[in-house]
Design a protein around this motif. Structure first.
Motif, PDB file in Angstrom:
ATOM      1  N   HIS A  27      -6.378  -0.957  -7.685  1.00  0.00           N
ATOM      2  CA  HIS A  27      -7.386  -0.927  -6.626  1.00  0.00           C
ATOM      3  C   HIS A  27      -7.168   0.276  -5.709  1.00  0.00           C
ATOM      4  CE1 HIS A  27     -10.371  -2.563  -3.958  1.00  0.00           C
ATOM      5  NE2 HIS A  27      -9.523  -2.719  -2.965  1.00  0.00           N
ATOM      6  N   PHE A  28      -8.165   1.150  -5.598  1.00  0.00           N
ATOM      7  CA  PHE A  28      -8.060   2.366  -4.793  1.00  0.00           C
ATOM      8  C   PHE A  28      -6.824   3.204  -5.159  1.00  0.00           C
ATOM      9  CE2 PHE A  28     -10.997   0.063  -1.960  1.00  0.00           C
ATOM     10  CZ  PHE A  28     -11.938   1.060  -1.735  1.00  0.00           C
ATOM     11  N   ASN A  29      -6.406   3.109  -6.420  1.00  0.00           N
ATOM     12  CA  ASN A  29      -5.219   3.837  -6.884  1.00  0.00           C
ATOM     13  C   ASN A  29      -3.994   3.498  -6.038  1.00  0.00           C
ATOM     14  OD1 ASN A  29      -3.844   5.590  -8.639  1.00  0.00           O
ATOM     15  ND2 ASN A  29      -4.153   7.349  -7.279  1.00  0.00           N
ATOM     16  N   SER A  30      -3.886   2.217  -5.650  1.00  0.00           N
ATOM     17  CA  SER A  30      -2.791   1.793  -4.771  1.00  0.00           C
ATOM     18  C   SER A  30      -1.449   1.732  -5.484  1.00  0.00           C
ATOM     19  CB  SER A  30      -3.111   0.423  -4.164  1.00  0.00           C
ATOM     20  OG  SER A  30      -3.401  -0.512  -5.202  1.00  0.00           O
ATOM     21  N   GLN A  31      -1.475   1.563  -6.824  1.00  0.00           N
ATOM     22  CA  GLN A  31      -0.236   1.509  -7.617  1.00  0.00           C
ATOM     23  C   GLN A  31       0.810   0.607  -6.949  1.00  0.00           C
ATOM     24  OE1 GLN A  31       0.878   5.569  -9.136  1.00  0.00           O
ATOM     25  NE2 GLN A  31      -0.901   6.215  -7.917  1.00  0.00           N
ATOM     26  N   PRO A  32       0.519  -0.684  -6.815  1.00  0.00           N
ATOM     27  CA  PRO A  32       1.386  -1.575  -6.028  1.00  0.00           C
ATOM     28  C   PRO A  32       2.649  -2.008  -6.751  1.00  0.00           C
ATOM     29  CG  PRO A  32      -0.384  -2.837  -7.012  1.00  0.00           C
ATOM     30  CD  PRO A  32      -0.647  -1.402  -7.369  1.00  0.00           C
ATOM     31  N   TRP A  33       2.782  -1.662  -8.020  1.00  0.00           N
ATOM     32  CA  TRP A  33       3.910  -2.134  -8.824  1.00  0.00           C
ATOM     33  C   TRP A  33       5.180  -1.329  -8.544  1.00  0.00           C
ATOM     34  CZ3 TRP A  33      -0.804  -0.669 -11.297  1.00  0.00           C
ATOM     35  CH2 TRP A  33      -0.907   0.701 -11.563  1.00  0.00           C
ATOM     36  N   ARG A  34       6.290  -2.003  -8.694  1.00  0.00           N
ATOM     37  CA  ARG A  34       7.608  -1.374  -8.654  1.00  0.00           C
ATOM     38  C   ARG A  34       8.416  -1.970  -9.806  1.00  0.00           C
ATOM     39  NH1 ARG A  34       4.671   0.700  -5.661  1.00  0.00           N
ATOM     40  NH2 ARG A  34       4.921   1.197  -3.443  1.00  0.00           N
ATOM     41  N   PHE A  35       9.326  -1.207 -10.382  1.00  0.00           N
ATOM     42  CA  PHE A  35      10.113  -1.666 -11.525  1.00  0.00           C
ATOM     43  C   PHE A  35      11.598  -1.420 -11.275  1.00  0.00           C
ATOM     44  CE2 PHE A  35       5.947  -0.514 -13.180  1.00  0.00           C
ATOM     45  CZ  PHE A  35       5.626  -1.609 -13.962  1.00  0.00           C
ATOM     46  N   GLU A  47      10.223  -6.344   1.895  1.00  0.00           N
ATOM     47  CA  GLU A  47       8.882  -5.772   1.718  1.00  0.00           C
ATOM     48  C   GLU A  47       8.407  -5.780   0.258  1.00  0.00           C
ATOM     49  OE1 GLU A  47      11.778  -2.213   2.000  1.00  0.00           O
ATOM     50  OE2 GLU A  47      11.528  -4.193   2.922  1.00  0.00           O
ATOM     51  N   LEU A  48       9.251  -6.258  -0.655  1.00  0.00           N
ATOM     52  CA  LEU A  48       8.872  -6.354  -2.059  1.00  0.00           C
ATOM     53  C   LEU A  48       8.961  -7.802  -2.529  1.00  0.00           C
ATOM     54  CD1 LEU A  48      10.675  -3.263  -3.656  1.00  0.00           C
ATOM     55  CD2 LEU A  48       8.281  -3.441  -2.974  1.00  0.00           C
ATOM     56  N   GLU A  49       8.070  -8.185  -3.451  1.00  0.00           N
ATOM     57  CA  GLU A  49       8.078  -9.527  -4.035  1.00  0.00           C
ATOM     58  C   GLU A  49       8.453  -9.421  -5.505  1.00  0.00           C
ATOM     59  OE1 GLU A  49       7.973 -13.542  -4.048  1.00  0.00           O
ATOM     60  OE2 GLU A  49       7.434 -12.362  -2.287  1.00  0.00           O
ATOM     61  N   LEU A  50       9.521 -10.107  -5.904  1.00  0.00           N
ATOM     62  CA  LEU A  50       9.906 -10.147  -7.319  1.00  0.00           C
ATOM     63  C   LEU A  50       8.910 -11.029  -8.065  1.00  0.00           C
ATOM     64  CD1 LEU A  50      11.946  -9.489  -9.601  1.00  0.00           C
ATOM     65  CD2 LEU A  50      13.214 -11.533  -8.902  1.00  0.00           C
ATOM     66  N   MET A  51       8.244 -10.466  -9.080  1.00  0.00           N
ATOM     67  CA  MET A  51       7.172 -11.169  -9.772  1.00  0.00           C
ATOM     68  C   MET A  51       7.567 -11.645 -11.159  1.00  0.00           C
ATOM     69  SD  MET A  51       4.799 -11.103  -7.488  1.00  0.00           S
ATOM     70  CE  MET A  51       3.332 -11.645  -8.376  1.00  0.00           C
ATOM     71  N   ALA A  52       8.377 -10.878 -11.877  1.00  0.00           N
ATOM     72  CA  ALA A  52       8.682 -11.228 -13.269  1.00  0.00           C
ATOM     73  C   ALA A  52       9.883 -10.435 -13.756  1.00  0.00           C
ATOM     74  CB  ALA A  52       7.475 -10.951 -14.172  1.00  0.00           C
ATOM     75  N   VAL A  53      10.526 -10.960 -14.804  1.00  0.00           N
ATOM     76  CA  VAL A  53      11.612 -10.263 -15.488  1.00  0.00           C
ATOM     77  C   VAL A  53      11.319 -10.308 -16.985  1.00  0.00           C
ATOM     78  CG1 VAL A  53      14.088 -10.230 -16.007  1.00  0.00           C
ATOM     79  CG2 VAL A  53      13.317 -10.818 -13.701  1.00  0.00           C
ATOM     80  N   TYR A  54      11.532  -9.189 -17.654  1.00  0.00           N
ATOM     81  CA  TYR A  54      11.329  -9.085 -19.103  1.00  0.00           C
ATOM     82  C   TYR A  54      12.595  -8.549 -19.748  1.00  0.00           C
ATOM     83  CZ  TYR A  54       6.384  -9.502 -17.959  1.00  0.00           C
ATOM     84  OH  TYR A  54       5.181  -9.949 -17.490  1.00  0.00           O
ATOM     85  N   ARG A  55      12.796  -8.919 -21.019  1.00  0.00           N
ATOM     86  CA  ARG A  55      13.888  -8.334 -21.796  1.00  0.00           C
ATOM     87  C   ARG A  55      13.281  -7.441 -22.870  1.00  0.00           C
ATOM     88  NH1 ARG A  55      15.703 -10.723 -26.569  1.00  0.00           N
ATOM     89  NH2 ARG A  55      14.225 -12.219 -27.399  1.00  0.00           N
ATOM     90  N   VAL A  81       9.849  -6.698 -12.494  1.00  0.00           N
ATOM     91  CA  VAL A  81       8.575  -6.191 -11.978  1.00  0.00           C
ATOM     92  C   VAL A  81       8.365  -6.761 -10.581  1.00  0.00           C
ATOM     93  CG1 VAL A  81       6.114  -5.924 -12.427  1.00  0.00           C
ATOM     94  CG2 VAL A  81       7.697  -6.227 -14.352  1.00  0.00           C
ATOM     95  N   LEU A  82       8.064  -5.888  -9.639  1.00  0.00           N
ATOM     96  CA  LEU A  82       7.884  -6.288  -8.249  1.00  0.00           C
ATOM     97  C   LEU A  82       6.556  -5.757  -7.734  1.00  0.00           C
ATOM     98  CD1 LEU A  82      10.986  -4.863  -8.683  1.00  0.00           C
ATOM     99  CD2 LEU A  82      11.387  -6.262  -6.669  1.00  0.00           C
ATOM    100  N   LEU A  83       6.075  -6.353  -6.642  1.00  0.00           N
ATOM    101  CA  LEU A  83       4.876  -5.871  -5.975  1.00  0.00           C
ATOM    102  C   LEU A  83       5.180  -5.540  -4.522  1.00  0.00           C
ATOM    103  CD1 LEU A  83       1.990  -8.159  -7.292  1.00  0.00           C
ATOM    104  CD2 LEU A  83       2.346  -5.731  -7.780  1.00  0.00           C
ATOM    105  N   ASP A  84       4.532  -4.490  -4.053  1.00  0.00           N
ATOM    106  CA  ASP A  84       4.640  -4.080  -2.655  1.00  0.00           C
ATOM    107  C   ASP A  84       3.832  -5.062  -1.805  1.00  0.00           C
ATOM    108  OD1 ASP A  84       4.489  -2.866  -0.193  1.00  0.00           O
ATOM    109  OD2 ASP A  84       3.913  -0.893  -0.971  1.00  0.00           O
ATOM    110  N   LYS A  85       4.484  -5.720  -0.862  1.00  0.00           N
ATOM    111  CA  LYS A  85       3.812  -6.739  -0.050  1.00  0.00           C
ATOM    112  C   LYS A  85       2.753  -6.158   0.889  1.00  0.00           C
ATOM    113  CE  LYS A  85       7.361 -10.326  -0.010  1.00  0.00           C
ATOM    114  NZ  LYS A  85       8.263 -11.129   0.851  1.00  0.00           N
ATOM    115  N   GLU A  86       2.756  -4.866   1.070  1.00  0.00           N
ATOM    116  CA  GLU A  86       1.668  -4.260   1.836  1.00  0.00           C
ATOM    117  C   GLU A  86       0.343  -4.444   1.109  1.00  0.00           C
ATOM    118  OE1 GLU A  86       0.773   0.164   3.612  1.00  0.00           O
ATOM    119  OE2 GLU A  86       2.807  -0.632   3.732  1.00  0.00           O
ATOM    120  N   GLU A  87       0.410  -4.474  -0.230  1.00  0.00           N
ATOM    121  CA  GLU A  87      -0.771  -4.727  -1.050  1.00  0.00           C
ATOM    122  C   GLU A  87      -0.840  -6.192  -1.495  1.00  0.00           C
ATOM    123  OE1 GLU A  87      -3.190  -2.624  -1.779  1.00  0.00           O
ATOM    124  OE2 GLU A  87      -2.222  -1.047  -0.605  1.00  0.00           O
ATOM    125  N   TYR A  88       0.302  -6.751  -1.862  1.00  0.00           N
ATOM    126  CA  TYR A  88       0.340  -8.119  -2.388  1.00  0.00           C
ATOM    127  C   TYR A  88       0.324  -9.111  -1.235  1.00  0.00           C
ATOM    128  CZ  TYR A  88       2.010 -12.336  -4.726  1.00  0.00           C
ATOM    129  OH  TYR A  88       2.132 -13.630  -5.205  1.00  0.00           O
TER     130      TYR A  88
END
Length: 267
Positions: A46-54, A220-228, A156-163
């Motif tokens: 959304h609006f090129n917000s790129q809210p993901w963090r890894f 300020e970050l929300e942990l959303m998921a973990v993958y192997r 995988v995390l999300l920036d709480k400013e967006e999330y």
């Protein structure tokens, strides 16, 4: 006209798999890790917000600790009957049932002592039998070994400013994260790799909190998921308890033409 490269892309999307078994022990090359991060970066947001963090995790000590948490979570969920109660609507016990529904997972690979009791696993007697046979501990140990044997974990995390759950930005950020992860999921096959969601710690809040602390996740970050992730072996035996989920719904079961209630015709 669809060119050969376009067909290869479509074939790759259709061949997407989730890896239920072990990976090779080889480290995932930094080149391949960066390719996966670049394809994630290419996802829409959304609006090129790129809210993901890894967070890319290779340290065997950290992987081992997350593996312990994943295994313990699985044992607790199965032993308490929570797992089957929560997800029973997705379980299928025959090929005919899969052909009719074309969704869920077909439990088609079980140890011999459990095979006569597949349909009773949701009952008190079925759970009691699984406890006597040590199924919760076995499944927990299988899960622990799979995670511990993975050369790479990805948080995988999300920036709480967006999330912001409950607001549109919360939906938009989860939508974007899903697109980023799907890009990774579709790219791993080209690299000879596999991927699987490490879901069980999310089911138990205290275990999920332990992973947050282990990864030093800031407020300020929300942990959303973990993958192997890892490279796939040439030939792979199925786990002792396994399932098949390759069926997909027919067009008429999920596509409407012009308005809801007018199913698309199956070809």
């Amino acid at each position: 006209m669809v060119y050969a490269a376009g067909m290869e892309l479509l074939d790759g999307l259709m061949a997407r798999r989730t890896t239920n078994g072990p990976f090779r022990p080889d480290p995932v090359s930094r080149e391949h890790q960066r390719i996966l991060m670049r394809v994630a970066q290419a996802a829409p947001s959304h609006f090129n917000s790129q809210p993901w963090r890894f967070v890319l995790i290779e340290d065997p000590v950290t992987i081992g600790r997350i593996a312990d948490i994943a295994g313990q979570s699985m044992t607790e969920l199965i032993d308490a009957g929570v797992f089957f109660e929560r997800y029973r609507r997705y379980f299928r016990f025959s090929q005919a049932e899969m052909e009719e529904r074309r969704d869920g997972i077909h439990i088609d690979h079980l140890p011999a002592p459990l095979r006569p009791f597949t349909r009773q696993i949701f009952s008190d007697s079925g759970l009691s039998l699984m406890r006597r046979l040590g199924v919760p501990k076995k499944l927990g140990e299988d899960n622990r070994r799979l995670v511990a044997g993975s050369p790479l974990l990805m948080a995988v995390l999300l920036d709480k400013e967006e999330y912001r759950p409950g607001e549109l930005s919360g939906f938009y950020s989860v939508f974007g994260m899903g697109a980023a992860v799907e890009n990774i999921w579709n790219a791993v096959g080209e690299l000879g790799m596999g991927i699987q969601f490490v879901s069980t710690p999310m089911e138990i809040p205290r275990h999920w909190q332990s992973i947050r602390e282990l990864l030093n996740v800031p407020p300020e970050l929300e942990l959303m998921a973990v993958y192997r992730l890892g490279y796939l072996p040439a030939d792979q035996a199925r786990p002792s308890i396994d399932w098949s989920s390759r069926h997909r719904k027919r067009l008429s079961q999920y596509v409407y033409r012009e308005k809801v209630g007018q199913p698309e015709q199956d070809s």
